[in-house]
Motif scaffolding. Structure first.
Motif, mmCIF file in Angstrom:
data_model
loop_
_atom_site.group_PDB
_atom_site.id
_atom_site.type_symbol
_atom_site.label_atom_id
_atom_site.label_comp_id
_atom_site.label_asym_id
_atom_site.label_seq_id
_atom_site.Cartn_x
_atom_site.Cartn_y
_atom_site.Cartn_z
ATOM 1 N N GLN A 206 0.813 -1.224 0.000
ATOM 2 C CA GLN A 206 0.000 0.000 0.000
ATOM 3 C C GLN A 206 0.839 1.264 0.000
ATOM 4 O O GLN A 206 1.978 1.284 0.447
ATOM 5 N N ILE B 53 -5.613 6.308 -0.430
ATOM 6 C CA ILE B 53 -4.878 5.050 -0.256
ATOM 7 C C ILE B 53 -4.788 4.357 -1.614
ATOM 8 O O ILE B 53 -5.772 4.290 -2.351
ATOM 9 N N VAL C 275 0.232 5.917 -0.734
ATOM 10 C CA VAL C 275 -0.703 7.029 -0.679
ATOM 11 C C VAL C 275 -0.373 7.955 -1.852
ATOM 12 O O VAL C 275 0.792 8.096 -2.208
#
Ligand code: ADP
Ligand code: ASP
Ligand code: MG
Length: 408
Positions: free
Chosen positions: A137, A145, A139
């Motif tokens: 993950q 996200i 940003v």
């Protein structure tokens, strides 16, 4: 004392017991004086479970919400692993992609990492903390996200290793290294001591899921020493290296990759005139469908058959595009087949040796396996075969090219 990035995949953190085992391993490293950044995946099966949940709600969930959902899997693991470390009296801190500031573009579900703020990580390491980072993950500039594509925790690990200039990036998984082929399909497969980035990149891109392709690209580009090891047992694993000469004797074939995630489409009887390939593939790429292999035959009656492969997930969409085009182009019909597999031989040794292709075709013929398509490049040969022959083809080739454990 070393600065290490260690990544633990889904099976390696698949239960409380496994998470405790990872914590024990990390404590040992810390006691030995190593500084460790840990990257973890979601517990095994969790990402698939989340995908299935989303699909129960909606056939086409938005990409943004999908990433919000899928990123939760890794967040569970960082918290649990940090708790397990605290339980052992070790200072550890969990961090999401956004907390580390793993900045990506906004291509949800396949985001690319643009930068990582290594300052924060260094500060925690300097305070003697183990930094536990959520894999997969990031940003984007707007604070959304994002996720990096399936298997993306490998890429998080390599990117972090590059950013903090780690001594080694260690990918802990459920096999003890990179094998000549998937050991679950060919039990006689052999673990390699070393493999070049170039070959690993080919194997990954042709279907060997042991490393996500982007992680290998990243490691090659930033020269990150990368090693695949087992989280279940100790051992040297497999080192992915830049140096060709390091690999003592260059075998003809290093490994065999396969992908069952393939489907084939043929436009039959297309008028054989300039511009046809672009008129077929233009609308396909306009739908963001990636095309892999392409074969065009020259027919005897001013028409041609045009065949290409796409991933299985895009088969239905691609078929709809072709069905629409068929009449427009004056073609006879569209035939689709999603019961196929691609089997590939990879090896830098191929560069200097002729005859690999014919040996490959002989071995497949000996098992009466029909070859539907062929594509070659400098260090690989791929064939498309019926899905039901995938494993047989892999095993036949493994033995024909003397890769079996007993023949080495
Ligand atoms: P993780 O969850 O740790 O990321 P993966 O399932 O993504 O683990 O990758 C490990 C798996 O990759 C192994 O269990 C093995 O079945 C598969 N695999 C495919 N090709 C190879 C290969 N050439 N060498 C080793 N493992 C391979
Ligand atoms: N959890 C994600 C996946 O299953 C990322 C990863 O495991 O690397 O694809
Ligand atoms: Mg993986």
């Amino acid at each position: 004392m070393a600065l290490l990035v260690q990544k633990f995949g889904g099976t390696s953190v698949g239960s409380v017991e496994r998470i405790n085992a990872v914590a024990d391993r990390l404590v040992k490293h810390q006691k030995a004086g190593d500084q460790v950044v840990v990257v973890v995946s979601a517990m095994s099966g969790e990402t698939n479970r989340l995908v299935a949940l989303a699909n129960e709600i909606s056939e086409q969930p938005t990409a943004r919400e999908m990433d919000v959902l899928l990123s939760t899997g890794e967040q569970v693991t960082i918290a649990l692993l940090s708790m397990a470390l605290h339980q052992r009296g070790v200072d550890a801190i969990s961090m999401t992609g956004s907390q580390v500031r793993i900045l990506t573009d906004s291509a949800f579900s396949k985001a690319r990492i643009k930068s990582i703020d290594e300052q924060t990580i260094h500060q925690h390491l300097d305070n003697n903390q183990i930094v536990v980072v959520a894999g997969f993950q990031g940003v984007d500039e707007q604070g959304n996200i994002t996720t990096l594509g399936r298997g993306g925790s490998d890429t998080t690990a390599v990117a972090l290793a590059a950013a903090i200039n780690a001594d080694e990036c260690q990918i802990y998984t459920d096999v003890d290294g990179v094998y000549t082929t998937d050991p679950r399909v060919e039990p006689k497969a052999r673990r390699m001591e070393k493999i070049t980035f170039e070959e690993m990149l080919e194997l990954a891109s042709l279907g060997s899921k042991v490393l996500q392709i982007r992680s290998v690209e990243f490691a090659g580009k930033y020269n990150v020493p990368l090693r695949v090891l087992s989280s279940f047992e100790d051992g040297p694993g497999t080192l992915i290296t830049i140096d060709n000469e390091d690999v003592m004797e260059q075998p003809l074939i290093s490994g065999i990759a396969f992908s069952r995630d393939e489907a084939k489409l043929t436009m039959v009887g297309v008028p054989d005139i300039p511009g046809v390939a672009s008129r077929i593939l233009g609308p396909i790429s306009a739908q963001n469908i990636e095309v892999d292999m392409i074969v065009q035959n020259i027919g005897s009656d001013q028409t041609t058959d045009f065949t290409f492969t796409v991933s299985k997930g895009e088969f239905a969409k691609a078929k709809r595009v072709l069905d629409q085009l068929c009449a427009e182009l004056g073609a006879r019909e569209v035939i689709g087949d999603d019961e196929i597999a691609k089997v590939s031989l990879v090896g830098v040794g191929m560069r200097s040796h002729a005859g690999v292709a014919s040996k490959m075709f002989d071995a497949l013929a000996a098992e009466s396996i029909n070859i539907q398509m062929i594509s070659t490049s400098e260090i690989k040969i791929s064939v498309v075969v019926a899905l039901k022959y995938c494993e047989l083809a892999v095993r036949a080739l493994h033995s024909a090219f003397a890769l079996d454990e007993s023949t080495s």
